[in-house]
Design a protein around this motif. Sequence first.
Motif, PDB file in Angstrom:
ATOM      1  N   GLY A 274      18.225   8.058   3.333  1.00  0.00           N
ATOM      2  CA  GLY A 274      17.849   6.883   2.765  1.00  0.00           C
ATOM      3  C   GLY A 274      17.247   6.099   3.446  1.00  0.00           C
ATOM      4  N   VAL A 275      15.030   6.494   3.909  1.00  0.00           N
ATOM      5  CA  VAL A 275      14.453   6.248   4.894  1.00  0.00           C
ATOM      6  C   VAL A 275      13.784   4.931   3.483  1.00  0.00           C
ATOM      7  CG1 VAL A 275      12.513   6.443   5.835  1.00  0.00           C
ATOM      8  CG2 VAL A 275      13.845   7.299   5.958  1.00  0.00           C
ATOM      9  N   ASP A 276      13.452   3.513   3.749  1.00  0.00           N
ATOM     10  CA  ASP A 276      12.745   3.092   3.242  1.00  0.00           C
ATOM     11  C   ASP A 276      12.132   2.122   4.421  1.00  0.00           C
ATOM     12  OD1 ASP A 276      14.898   2.412   1.403  1.00  0.00           O
ATOM     13  OD2 ASP A 276      16.507   0.998   2.613  1.00  0.00           O
ATOM     14  N   LEU A 277      10.511   2.080   3.812  1.00  0.00           N
ATOM     15  CA  LEU A 277       9.455   1.543   4.791  1.00  0.00           C
ATOM     16  C   LEU A 277       8.265   1.424   3.832  1.00  0.00           C
ATOM     17  CD1 LEU A 277       7.447   3.967   7.435  1.00  0.00           C
ATOM     18  CD2 LEU A 277       6.083   2.375   5.651  1.00  0.00           C
TER      19      LEU A 277
ATOM     20  N   ARG B 149      14.407  14.688  -2.342  1.00  0.00           N
ATOM     21  CA  ARG B 149      15.291  14.930  -3.244  1.00  0.00           C
ATOM     22  C   ARG B 149      16.183  13.795  -4.052  1.00  0.00           C
ATOM     23  NH1 ARG B 149      20.175  18.995  -3.179  1.00  0.00           N
ATOM     24  NH2 ARG B 149      18.275  19.567  -1.671  1.00  0.00           N
ATOM     25  N   ARG B 150      15.873  12.790  -3.813  1.00  0.00           N
ATOM     26  CA  ARG B 150      16.020  11.306  -4.506  1.00  0.00           C
ATOM     27  C   ARG B 150      15.319  10.313  -3.840  1.00  0.00           C
ATOM     28  NH1 ARG B 150      21.084  13.497  -4.970  1.00  0.00           N
ATOM     29  NH2 ARG B 150      21.294  13.769  -2.561  1.00  0.00           N
ATOM     30  N   GLY B 151      14.945   9.178  -4.728  1.00  0.00           N
ATOM     31  CA  GLY B 151      14.538   8.240  -3.855  1.00  0.00           C
ATOM     32  C   GLY B 151      13.368   8.267  -4.517  1.00  0.00           C
ATOM     33  N   THR B 152      11.731   7.020  -3.417  1.00  0.00           N
ATOM     34  CA  THR B 152      10.776   7.015  -4.336  1.00  0.00           C
ATOM     35  C   THR B 152       9.909   6.811  -3.308  1.00  0.00           C
ATOM     36  OG1 THR B 152      11.004   4.934  -4.683  1.00  0.00           O
ATOM     37  CG2 THR B 152      11.078   6.623  -7.104  1.00  0.00           C
ATOM     38  N   VAL B 153       8.766   7.528  -3.408  1.00  0.00           N
ATOM     39  CA  VAL B 153       7.360   7.284  -2.365  1.00  0.00           C
ATOM     40  C   VAL B 153       6.483   7.108  -3.782  1.00  0.00           C
ATOM     41  CG1 VAL B 153       5.753   8.304  -0.972  1.00  0.00           C
ATOM     42  CG2 VAL B 153       8.288   8.959  -1.068  1.00  0.00           C
ATOM     43  N   ARG B 154       5.946   5.294  -3.018  1.00  0.00           N
ATOM     44  CA  ARG B 154       4.610   5.113  -3.990  1.00  0.00           C
ATOM     45  C   ARG B 154       3.344   4.690  -3.247  1.00  0.00           C
ATOM     46  NH1 ARG B 154       8.403   2.318  -5.574  1.00  0.00           N
ATOM     47  NH2 ARG B 154      10.075   2.895  -7.569  1.00  0.00           N
TER      48      ARG B 154
ATOM     49  N   PHE C 288       9.237   0.335  12.036  1.00  0.00           N
ATOM     50  CA  PHE C 288      10.264   0.773  11.581  1.00  0.00           C
ATOM     51  C   PHE C 288      10.770   1.811  11.963  1.00  0.00           C
ATOM     52  CE2 PHE C 288       8.361  -1.220   8.066  1.00  0.00           C
ATOM     53  CZ  PHE C 288       8.571  -1.391   7.152  1.00  0.00           C
ATOM     54  N   VAL C 289      12.409   1.501  12.969  1.00  0.00           N
ATOM     55  CA  VAL C 289      13.092   2.796  13.620  1.00  0.00           C
ATOM     56  C   VAL C 289      14.098   3.567  12.728  1.00  0.00           C
ATOM     57  CG1 VAL C 289      14.248   2.694  15.365  1.00  0.00           C
ATOM     58  CG2 VAL C 289      13.257   0.849  15.256  1.00  0.00           C
ATOM     59  N   LEU C 290      14.173   4.963  13.044  1.00  0.00           N
ATOM     60  CA  LEU C 290      14.790   5.881  11.735  1.00  0.00           C
ATOM     61  C   LEU C 290      16.542   6.009  12.840  1.00  0.00           C
ATOM     62  CD1 LEU C 290      12.318   8.175  10.244  1.00  0.00           C
ATOM     63  CD2 LEU C 290      13.370   6.098   9.626  1.00  0.00           C
ATOM     64  N   GLU C 291      16.866   6.623  12.805  1.00  0.00           N
ATOM     65  CA  GLU C 291      18.460   6.833  13.411  1.00  0.00           C
ATOM     66  C   GLU C 291      19.306   7.999  12.700  1.00  0.00           C
ATOM     67  OE1 GLU C 291      21.415   5.845  16.855  1.00  0.00           O
ATOM     68  OE2 GLU C 291      21.784   4.769  14.406  1.00  0.00           O
ATOM     69  N   ARG C 292      19.393   8.759  12.664  1.00  0.00           N
ATOM     70  CA  ARG C 292      19.567   9.966  11.608  1.00  0.00           C
ATOM     71  C   ARG C 292      19.604   9.729  10.980  1.00  0.00           C
ATOM     72  NH1 ARG C 292      26.228   9.404  14.711  1.00  0.00           N
ATOM     73  NH2 ARG C 292      25.046   9.758  16.383  1.00  0.00           N
ATOM     74  N   GLY C 293      17.898  10.232  10.201  1.00  0.00           N
ATOM     75  CA  GLY C 293      17.600  10.343   9.062  1.00  0.00           C
ATOM     76  C   GLY C 293      17.799   9.063   8.270  1.00  0.00           C
ATOM     77  N   ARG C 294      17.677   7.714   9.159  1.00  0.00           N
ATOM     78  CA  ARG C 294      17.986   6.744   8.510  1.00  0.00           C
ATOM     79  C   ARG C 294      17.151   4.876   8.468  1.00  0.00           C
ATOM     80  NH1 ARG C 294      23.431   8.444   8.089  1.00  0.00           N
ATOM     81  NH2 ARG C 294      24.406   8.308   5.855  1.00  0.00           N
ATOM     82  N   THR C 295      17.053   4.821   7.944  1.00  0.00           N
ATOM     83  CA  THR C 295      16.028   3.383   8.556  1.00  0.00           C
ATOM     84  C   THR C 295      16.951   2.535   9.060  1.00  0.00           C
ATOM     85  OG1 THR C 295      14.524   3.205   6.887  1.00  0.00           O
ATOM     86  CG2 THR C 295      14.141   1.342   8.452  1.00  0.00           C
TER      87      THR C 295
ATOM     88  N   MET D  98       1.019  -0.766   0.345  1.00  0.00           N
ATOM     89  CA  MET D  98       0.143  -0.101  -0.171  1.00  0.00           C
ATOM     90  C   MET D  98       0.926   1.344  -0.171  1.00  0.00           C
ATOM     91  SD  MET D  98      -2.823   1.364   3.066  1.00  0.00           S
ATOM     92  CE  MET D  98      -4.459   1.915   1.939  1.00  0.00           C
ATOM     93  N   LEU D  99       1.999   1.630   1.118  1.00  0.00           N
ATOM     94  CA  LEU D  99       2.583   2.180   1.381  1.00  0.00           C
ATOM     95  C   LEU D  99       4.040   2.088   0.484  1.00  0.00           C
ATOM     96  CD1 LEU D  99       3.023   5.649   1.116  1.00  0.00           C
ATOM     97  CD2 LEU D  99       3.249   5.052   4.090  1.00  0.00           C
ATOM     98  N   GLU D 100       5.053   2.679   0.010  1.00  0.00           N
ATOM     99  CA  GLU D 100       6.216   2.218   0.346  1.00  0.00           C
ATOM    100  C   GLU D 100       7.592   3.417   0.017  1.00  0.00           C
ATOM    101  OE1 GLU D 100       9.416  -0.421  -2.642  1.00  0.00           O
ATOM    102  OE2 GLU D 100       7.248  -0.486  -3.725  1.00  0.00           O
ATOM    103  N   LEU D 101       8.328   3.075   0.688  1.00  0.00           N
ATOM    104  CA  LEU D 101       9.236   4.540   0.760  1.00  0.00           C
ATOM    105  C   LEU D 101      10.787   3.620   0.215  1.00  0.00           C
ATOM    106  CD1 LEU D 101       6.927   5.730   3.028  1.00  0.00           C
ATOM    107  CD2 LEU D 101       9.067   6.728   3.638  1.00  0.00           C
ATOM    108  N   ASP D 102      11.435   4.340  -0.644  1.00  0.00           N
ATOM    109  CA  ASP D 102      12.388   3.489  -1.008  1.00  0.00           C
ATOM    110  C   ASP D 102      14.125   4.663  -1.488  1.00  0.00           C
ATOM    111  OD1 ASP D 102      14.112   1.532  -2.347  1.00  0.00           O
ATOM    112  OD2 ASP D 102      13.724   0.855  -3.963  1.00  0.00           O
ATOM    113  N   GLY D 103      14.565   4.220   0.142  1.00  0.00           N
ATOM    114  CA  GLY D 103      15.693   5.232  -0.616  1.00  0.00           C
ATOM    115  C   GLY D 103      15.513   6.453   0.170  1.00  0.00           C
ATOM    116  N   VAL D 104      14.847   7.188   0.393  1.00  0.00           N
ATOM    117  CA  VAL D 104      14.167   8.749   0.422  1.00  0.00           C
ATOM    118  C   VAL D 104      14.955   9.464   0.863  1.00  0.00           C
ATOM    119  CG1 VAL D 104      12.644  10.403   1.648  1.00  0.00           C
ATOM    120  CG2 VAL D 104      11.636   7.763   0.018  1.00  0.00           C
ATOM    121  N   GLU D 105      15.452  10.665   0.467  1.00  0.00           N
ATOM    122  CA  GLU D 105      16.457  11.053   0.525  1.00  0.00           C
ATOM    123  C   GLU D 105      15.537  13.258   0.534  1.00  0.00           C
ATOM    124  OE1 GLU D 105      20.454  11.328  -1.103  1.00  0.00           O
ATOM    125  OE2 GLU D 105      20.990   9.170  -0.510  1.00  0.00           O
TER     126      GLU D 105
END
Length: 226
Positions: free
Chosen positions: A19-22, A54-59, A199-206, A1-8
């Motif tokens: 580079g957030v992935d979810l 700036r980079r990555g995709t959200v679907r 999903f856990v983030l640290e300093r802008g990363r998954t 349903m929701l996908e984040l791939d390498g979001v910057e």
Amino acid sequence: MLELDGVETFYGASQALFGVDLAMAEGEAVALMGRNGMGKTTTIRSIFGLSPLRRGTVRFAGHDISSAKPYRIARLGLGLVPEGRRCFPNLTVAENLLASARRGFWTIKEVHALFPRLAERSGQYANSLSGGEQQMLAVGRALMANPRLIVLDEATEGLAPVIRQEIWKAIAALKQQGQSILVVDKTLSELLPVADRCFVLERGRTVWSGVPAELTGAIQDRYLGV
């Protein structure tokens, strides 16, 4: 349903997400976690087009929304309960709810059933409500748009314990109804029982993802402890 791939995502020249992935499926309740300042709210803003990638995709629901305008993203069925509530102060409770109304299951009647206090205060202006009542109104307003996915950013922060319990009870009820939920919160004792995955983030990363049972004390101490 929701996908984040390498979001910057950047704020000016400063990079906030690296580079957030979810990923989440329809009907899931997913927790987005991390210490303060680790990128949770920026991730939410990136999903809704409020902070451009700036980079990555959200679907979402089969659509690439990486560069879509916020109003188009909302029309696809994404609903937001923002940090800080942000109700319309000079509108009544009823007017706040009607402002976002779209056809579907959620009507004023259904919102009143979920939050009876809003029924009692239907004619009051939003700025006359307590903080907890404003939070209920913010959740109700998001539901009135009949979203496929509702995103709650720190929905219980700063609220009295009794009000927190009411909000979490409502979130649990939404999950039981099959509502897709993405929630940001710091209180693990209340968050983990309603989450299917984390999903856990640290300093802008998954940096970690898994089911709540796998979120051991060591992982909590490393990524979530003070």
